[in-house]
Design an enzyme around this catalytic site. Sequence first.
Site, PDB file in Angstrom:
ATOM      1  N   PHE A   1      -0.777 -50.942 -15.194  1.00 56.55           N
ATOM      2  CA  PHE A   1      -1.094 -51.732 -13.997  1.00 56.55           C
ATOM      3  C   PHE A   1      -2.351 -52.526 -14.284  1.00 56.55           C
ATOM      4  O   PHE A   1      -3.445 -51.962 -14.386  1.00 56.55           O
ATOM      5  CB  PHE A   1      -1.299 -50.765 -12.827  1.00 56.55           C
ATOM      6  CG  PHE A   1      -1.455 -51.400 -11.473  1.00 56.55           C
ATOM      7  CD1 PHE A   1      -0.343 -51.732 -10.712  1.00 56.55           C
ATOM      8  CD2 PHE A   1      -2.716 -51.623 -10.935  1.00 56.55           C
ATOM      9  CE1 PHE A   1      -0.485 -52.272  -9.438  1.00 56.55           C
ATOM     10  CE2 PHE A   1      -2.866 -52.160  -9.674  1.00 56.55           C
ATOM     11  CZ  PHE A   1      -1.747 -52.490  -8.922  1.00 56.55           C
TER      12      PHE A   1
ATOM     13  N   GLU B   1     -10.660 -56.409 -14.100  1.00 54.28           N
ATOM     14  CA  GLU B   1     -11.084 -57.343 -15.136  1.00 54.28           C
ATOM     15  C   GLU B   1     -12.512 -57.027 -15.575  1.00 54.28           C
ATOM     16  O   GLU B   1     -13.237 -56.308 -14.868  1.00 54.28           O
ATOM     17  CB  GLU B   1     -10.984 -58.781 -14.630  1.00 54.28           C
ATOM     18  CG  GLU B   1      -9.566 -59.189 -14.309  1.00 54.28           C
ATOM     19  CD  GLU B   1      -9.414 -60.666 -13.978  1.00 54.28           C
ATOM     20  OE1 GLU B   1      -8.281 -61.088 -13.716  1.00 54.28           O
ATOM     21  OE2 GLU B   1     -10.437 -61.393 -13.995  1.00 54.28           O
TER      22      GLU B   1
ATOM     23  N   GLY C   1     -14.292 -55.518 -10.871  1.00 48.78           N
ATOM     24  CA  GLY C   1     -13.726 -54.199 -10.654  1.00 48.78           C
ATOM     25  C   GLY C   1     -13.601 -53.928  -9.169  1.00 48.78           C
ATOM     26  O   GLY C   1     -12.519 -53.934  -8.596  1.00 48.78           O
TER      27      GLY C   1
ATOM     28  N   ILE D   1      -7.541 -50.309 -18.534  1.00 46.05           N
ATOM     29  CA  ILE D   1      -6.161 -50.143 -18.079  1.00 46.05           C
ATOM     30  C   ILE D   1      -5.565 -48.887 -18.713  1.00 46.05           C
ATOM     31  O   ILE D   1      -5.307 -48.853 -19.923  1.00 46.05           O
ATOM     32  CB  ILE D   1      -5.311 -51.382 -18.434  1.00 46.05           C
ATOM     33  CG1 ILE D   1      -5.991 -52.663 -17.936  1.00 46.05           C
ATOM     34  CG2 ILE D   1      -3.914 -51.224 -17.871  1.00 46.05           C
ATOM     35  CD1 ILE D   1      -6.280 -52.696 -16.453  1.00 46.05           C
TER      36      ILE D   1
ATOM     37  N   LEU E   1      -2.924 -49.154  -5.078  1.00 50.74           N
ATOM     38  CA  LEU E   1      -4.115 -48.333  -5.311  1.00 50.74           C
ATOM     39  C   LEU E   1      -4.213 -47.191  -4.310  1.00 50.74           C
ATOM     40  O   LEU E   1      -4.651 -46.092  -4.653  1.00 50.74           O
ATOM     41  CB  LEU E   1      -5.372 -49.202  -5.248  1.00 50.74           C
ATOM     42  CG  LEU E   1      -5.522 -50.247  -6.354  1.00 50.74           C
ATOM     43  CD1 LEU E   1      -6.815 -51.038  -6.153  1.00 50.74           C
ATOM     44  CD2 LEU E   1      -5.506 -49.606  -7.732  1.00 50.74           C
TER      45      LEU E   1
ATOM     46  N   ARG F   1     -18.683 -11.435 -19.115  1.00 52.39           N
ATOM     47  CA  ARG F   1     -19.947 -11.633 -19.818  1.00 52.39           C
ATOM     48  C   ARG F   1     -20.976 -10.625 -19.303  1.00 52.39           C
ATOM     49  O   ARG F   1     -21.326 -10.631 -18.105  1.00 52.39           O
ATOM     50  CB  ARG F   1     -20.442 -13.059 -19.585  1.00 52.39           C
ATOM     51  CG  ARG F   1     -21.829 -13.362 -20.157  1.00 52.39           C
ATOM     52  CD  ARG F   1     -21.836 -13.345 -21.670  1.00 52.39           C
ATOM     53  NE  ARG F   1     -23.066 -13.949 -22.176  1.00 52.39           N
ATOM     54  CZ  ARG F   1     -23.413 -13.943 -23.458  1.00 52.39           C
ATOM     55  NH1 ARG F   1     -22.611 -13.368 -24.355  1.00 52.39           N
ATOM     56  NH2 ARG F   1     -24.538 -14.513 -23.839  1.00 52.39           N
TER      57      ARG F   1
ATOM     58  N   GLU G   1     -10.226 -46.333  -9.271  1.00 56.80           N
ATOM     59  CA  GLU G   1      -9.511 -46.413  -7.991  1.00 56.80           C
ATOM     60  C   GLU G   1     -10.489 -46.476  -6.821  1.00 56.80           C
ATOM     61  O   GLU G   1     -10.253 -45.928  -5.748  1.00 56.80           O
ATOM     62  CB  GLU G   1      -8.550 -45.219  -7.805  1.00 56.80           C
ATOM     63  CG  GLU G   1      -7.689 -44.882  -8.988  1.00 56.80           C
ATOM     64  CD  GLU G   1      -6.716 -45.982  -9.368  1.00 56.80           C
ATOM     65  OE1 GLU G   1      -6.651 -46.999  -8.648  1.00 56.80           O
ATOM     66  OE2 GLU G   1      -6.043 -45.843 -10.387  1.00 56.80           O
TER      67      GLU G   1
END
Length: 391
Positions: free
Chosen positions: A136, A140, A144, A170, A246, A275, A370
């Site tokens: 997708f 750029e 963003g 991407i 999105l 531990r 996103e």
Amino acid sequence: MSRKPLKDPLDLLDLAVTLSDEEREIQATVARFLTERVRPHLAEWFENAHFARELAPELGKLGVLGMHLEGYGCAGTNAVSYGLACLELEAADSGFRSFVSVQGSLSMYSVRKWGSEEQKREWLPRLAAGEAIGCFGLTEPDFGSNPAGMRTRAVRDGGDWILDGTKTWITNGGIADVATVWAQTEDGVRGFLVPRGTPGFTTRDIKQKMSLRASVTSELHLDGVRLPDAARLPLAEGLRAPLSCLDEARFGILFGAVGAARDSLQAAMDYAGSRVQFGKPIGAFQLTQKKLADMAVSLGSAALLAVHLGRLKDTDRLRPEQISAGKLNNVREAVAIARECRTILGANGISLEYSPLRHANNLESVLTYEGTAEMHTLVIGQALTGHAAFR
């Protein structure tokens, strides 16, 4: 007095009782697949920056690729089931949830929602089966958070389109058989399906990543790419088309973040139980128990929020600002949990033998992509006040 510890930190609030039998079975099926085919190799794949592309057909056979979509070979599950699959995928590694999210919620969803019948028939069955991989192309190098400023252009030339521009960060780009590319036209933003091998279309993988190493991240370069009008997504008009995709991906993320946090906390709980320092397990000390308790409460709250938003989505009542609230909260909490779990592991926590620091590194990307935390904060702020503060 001692008692048997919980095996799963989500059992603290009995998350399972909020799920149907089918939803629990889907979640368990995905978890079994990951245990058998993915988890044994994760440290090696992360260290070597390797994505196991050969697993794509197996994920298709499992039914998780585009699983929440209807028809064309897709499983057609409800939103909560899809979310639970994303939870288990990211509990293994964010790279695998990213692959499934991009394949189903971005690439396939863009075709299913905005494509022609011919495009759906050509691509969706192959993408659902994992026989083809999609990506997708929206982000750029200089745009963003503000995709409206994209510089990629599509210009009419007779009955064709000529595309020029660059997309970056991407997921799946370097291995994709088809890219959904968004470009400015004289009529606004439009989407195009660009098959690999189209003259002028090249990709370059981004190397030296410190996050999402078991995932392919690439640049897409379009230099005079000629496409027929049949490559255009005919129903996609304006920026709302890619933004709707999105929202689909963000929904998977708000579940996925819970998975990364749960796996981190599970690793910390197991370590704290074995531990020994000063003659007893570190889990018997108050400070360690406070860390575990605080994280378990945060994790349970995030999981319940995810399921609630899934129920809203299944009844077509989920709003974008609610997705923003889920993504903002759950990723933020997951980052904090993964980092805190690393402290319980001490020096061993920096080893790939244990998952928390790997999850913490991956979640740094999840926090950004996103929609950054800042952008989702402003989406929520606009919903609360009625004022847009993006500029």
